[in-house]
Motif scaffolding. Structure first.
Motif, PDB file in Angstrom:
ATOM      1  N   LEU A  79      43.148  41.963  34.290  1.00 62.22           N
ATOM      2  CA  LEU A  79      41.992  42.407  33.503  1.00 62.22           C
ATOM      3  C   LEU A  79      40.727  41.680  33.944  1.00 62.22           C
ATOM      4  N   GLN A  80      40.853  40.379  34.204  1.00 65.74           N
ATOM      5  CA  GLN A  80      39.691  39.608  34.652  1.00 65.74           C
ATOM      6  C   GLN A  80      39.185  40.121  36.007  1.00 65.74           C
ATOM      7  N   LEU A  81      40.106  40.369  36.926  1.00 67.81           N
ATOM      8  CA  LEU A  81      39.716  40.900  38.238  1.00 67.81           C
ATOM      9  C   LEU A  81      39.068  42.278  38.102  1.00 67.81           C
ATOM     10  N   ALA A  82      39.628  43.118  37.258  1.00 68.71           N
ATOM     11  CA  ALA A  82      39.081  44.463  37.075  1.00 68.71           C
ATOM     12  C   ALA A  82      37.650  44.412  36.550  1.00 68.71           C
ATOM     13  N   GLN A  83      37.355  43.410  35.731  1.00 74.48           N
ATOM     14  CA  GLN A  83      36.011  43.273  35.154  1.00 74.48           C
ATOM     15  C   GLN A  83      35.027  42.650  36.150  1.00 74.48           C
TER      16      GLN A  83
ATOM     17  N   LYS B 265      40.616  56.000  57.853  1.00 74.47           N
ATOM     18  CA  LYS B 265      40.028  56.407  56.584  1.00 74.47           C
ATOM     19  C   LYS B 265      40.170  55.317  55.528  1.00 74.47           C
ATOM     20  N   LEU B 266      41.090  54.383  55.735  1.00 76.32           N
ATOM     21  CA  LEU B 266      41.340  53.358  54.725  1.00 76.32           C
ATOM     22  C   LEU B 266      40.675  52.025  55.053  1.00 76.32           C
ATOM     23  N   ASP B 267      40.081  51.905  56.237  1.00 73.00           N
ATOM     24  CA  ASP B 267      39.444  50.643  56.621  1.00 73.00           C
ATOM     25  C   ASP B 267      38.428  50.205  55.581  1.00 73.00           C
ATOM     26  N   GLY B 268      38.588  48.983  55.100  1.00 73.95           N
ATOM     27  CA  GLY B 268      37.642  48.403  54.158  1.00 73.95           C
ATOM     28  C   GLY B 268      37.842  48.813  52.712  1.00 73.95           C
ATOM     29  N   LEU B 269      38.804  49.691  52.440  1.00 79.73           N
ATOM     30  CA  LEU B 269      39.066  50.092  51.054  1.00 79.73           C
ATOM     31  C   LEU B 269      39.507  48.864  50.258  1.00 79.73           C
ATOM     32  N   ARG B 270      38.820  48.586  49.153  1.00 83.12           N
ATOM     33  CA  ARG B 270      39.126  47.404  48.329  1.00 83.12           C
ATOM     34  C   ARG B 270      40.138  47.787  47.260  1.00 83.12           C
ATOM     35  N   VAL B 271      41.354  47.236  47.410  1.00 79.64           N
ATOM     36  CA  VAL B 271      42.476  47.633  46.565  1.00 79.64           C
ATOM     37  C   VAL B 271      42.930  46.459  45.707  1.00 79.64           C
ATOM     38  N   LEU B 272      42.852  46.635  44.394  1.00 84.27           N
ATOM     39  CA  LEU B 272      43.397  45.654  43.467  1.00 84.27           C
ATOM     40  C   LEU B 272      44.912  45.814  43.437  1.00 84.27           C
ATOM     41  N   VAL B 273      45.625  44.728  43.695  1.00 82.75           N
ATOM     42  CA  VAL B 273      47.089  44.740  43.669  1.00 82.75           C
ATOM     43  C   VAL B 273      47.553  43.996  42.423  1.00 82.75           C
ATOM     44  N   VAL B 274      48.331  44.689  41.581  1.00 76.73           N
ATOM     45  CA  VAL B 274      48.871  44.081  40.368  1.00 76.73           C
ATOM     46  C   VAL B 274      50.387  44.261  40.415  1.00 76.73           C
ATOM     47  N   GLU B 275      51.083  43.157  40.661  1.00 81.43           N
ATOM     48  CA  GLU B 275      52.541  43.180  40.832  1.00 81.43           C
ATOM     49  C   GLU B 275      53.074  41.807  40.463  1.00 81.43           C
ATOM     50  N   ASP B 276      54.114  41.767  39.608  1.00 82.16           N
ATOM     51  CA  ASP B 276      54.617  40.474  39.144  1.00 82.16           C
ATOM     52  C   ASP B 276      55.742  39.904  40.003  1.00 82.16           C
TER      53      ASP B 276
ATOM     54  N   GLY C  99      42.774  40.409  44.585  1.00 79.12           N
ATOM     55  CA  GLY C  99      43.887  39.744  43.904  1.00 79.12           C
ATOM     56  C   GLY C  99      44.788  39.122  44.945  1.00 79.12           C
ATOM     57  N   PRO C 100      46.053  39.236  44.790  1.00 77.52           N
ATOM     58  CA  PRO C 100      46.776  40.026  43.799  1.00 77.52           C
ATOM     59  C   PRO C 100      46.843  39.319  42.452  1.00 77.52           C
TER      60      PRO C 100
END
Length: 124
Positions: free
Chosen positions: A45-49, A4-15, A36-37
């Motif tokens: 913010l740039q990636l989200a846009q 069910k998760l194959d190909g899901l595009r996930v933005l990773v934001v972690e410092d 990302g990440p």
């Protein structure tokens, strides 16, 4: 559950680099595509846009900077997200209460469960 998760595009934001790498490994194992990440708010913010994404996993605190401006942008875009934090929902704003929270440290099964919820919300 992985299919069910194959190909899901996930933005990773972690410092924290080690945590980010661990999340990326888990996402790869689950068949997700990593966006990302990002380790800084401006990058995120740039990636989200600009990037195509289905959902996001957000560290609540990026080097002392709260992630909430990004949460607001994602909410406006209709992109569901989960917060990753060691503090549960105690550090969240009222508007963010009820958002999925991954309690650090979390396991791959926890991430898979939350991503399945986010995929449902995103309708992908």
């Amino acid at each position: 559950m992985t299919d069910k998760l194959d190909g899901l595009r996930v933005l990773v934001v972690e410092d924290e680099m080690m945590v980010s790498m661990l999340i990326e490994d888990m996402l790869t194992d689950l068949g997700c595509t990593i966006v990302g990440p990002a380790s800084r708010l401006d990058e995120a913010l740039q990636l989200a846009q600009s990037a195509e994404l289905d959902c996001a996993v957000l560290d609540v605190n990026l080097g002392g900077q709260p992630i909430f401006p990004l949460a607001d942008v994602l909410r406006e875009k209709g992109a569901p997200f989960a917060f990753a934090t060691g503090y549960g929902d105690a550090g969240l704003r009222d508007v963010d209460k009820g958002s999925p929270v991954l309690q650090k440290p979390f396991r791959e099964a926890d991430l898979a469960r939350v991503l399945s919820e986010l995929r449902e919300k995103a309708g992908v």
